[in-house]
Write an enzyme that holds these catalytic residues in place. Structure first.
Site: not given
Length: 312
Positions: A38, A42, A51, A87, A99
């Site tokens: 990552r 963020r 973003r 991703d 998921y």
């Protein structure tokens, strides 16, 4: 460990830094290379700005935006690898099997595990389908220029040894085998492959025999234990606790130094034991990267000096 050639597309400029690739292939390096899971994330204000207001899947499918997000951390830090912003979510939207069944995140993954217990055949059919798609996807990434691949098994800790051996390990092995076979069949150079099974320390020996070049580690196992379980079969990657980056910079340097001393400077890629958290100070990420380079160079120099003194 088998030595592999670096993958270098004809239209790529010459590599200025191949330390990551050399370490992944078990070759000697002048220092320990480092990257962060990552790392284009963020925690970077420029990432948030880029973003802002952008749909995630549109971002993943827009090369110009992906390129910008990939390069942002490299402009800040002397990292040894650029991680393409994408991703596994792009295969089916809401990532893979867990998921698809859960419908959202879960601390127990109980709905997905219920499937494994109640619908064994259906679970295997789904996992086979996903394996085939993942292989095609990864080969496509190499065709597009990827020089290394990492396969995540993010929920190994939810399984335990028995279910991991039945529902995960065979498919992880199949992915590495089929990707390498397909690259060979299409006359493409092999690329280093990393497997990272979070909380899967119980399966380290099996993972080290699964035809991957590198085994990634989370922070729940000591470097010495990991070396013992994997032998010299693979290079290792990891495994600093991401929360250690909340520590003062001096403390980060001490933690990094101890980690490198235990892993050694060869056959090792420094990383965190999982991804960077959104509220981590970018300056502390920089301290981590700089500490890896500094202490690994110092340790390698001390080792070389010791060997020289002994030979004299």
């Amino acid at each position: 460990m088998e030595r592999q050639k670096h993958f270098l597309p004809q239209d790529f400029p010459a590599l200025k830094n191949d330390s990551f690739l050399r370490a992944a292939q078990g070759q000697k390096t002048h220092y320990v290379p480092v990257w962060c899971m990552r790392q284009a994330g963020r925690y970077l204000p420029e990432f948030q700005e880029t973003r802002a207001g952008q749909d995630f899947f549109l971002t993943c499918r827009t090369p110009e935006i992906c390129c910008e997000l990939t390069l942002q951390p490299l402009r800040r830090f002397p990292l040894d690898a650029a991680i393409i912003f994408s991703d596994i979510l792009v295969i089916p939207q809401w990532t893979l099997m867990t998921y698809m069944i859960e419908g959202s995140g879960s601390s127990t993954m109980s709905k997905a595990k219920r499937w494994l217990y109640q619908h064994v055949d259906a679970s295997h059919r789904l996992l086979r389908l996903l394996t085939d798609v993942i292989v095609d996807y990864m080969v496509g990434q190499v065709k597009a220029g990827a020089q290394a691949l990492q396969v995540f098994e993010s929920h190994a800790g939810c399984l335990g040894p028995a279910q991991f051996a039945e529902f995960s390990l065979p498919y992880l092995r199949e992915i590495s085998r089929k990707v390498k076979e397909q690259l060979k069949n299409e006359s493409l150079e092999p690329v280093p492959m990393i497997v990272f099974a979070k909380d899967g320390h119980y399966a380290l020996e099996d993972l080290s025999r699964s035809d991957y070049d590198v085994v990634g580690l989370d922070w729940t196992i000591s470097p010495l234990t990991a070396r013992e379980q994997t032998g010299n079969r693979v290079a290792l990657q990891g495994n600093m606790d991401p929360c250690a980056l909340y520590a003062p910079k001096e403390r980060i340097g001490e933690i990094v130094k101890k980690m490198i001393e235990e892993f050694g400077t060869q056959g090792y890629i420094a990383n965190l034991g999982h991804g960077l958290y959104p509220d981590i100070d970018p300056e502390h990420v920089g301290a981590f990267v700089e500490a890896v380079h500094k202490h690994s160079r110092n340790l390698k120099e001390q080792t070389w000096t010791g060997h020289l003194e002994n030979s004299l």
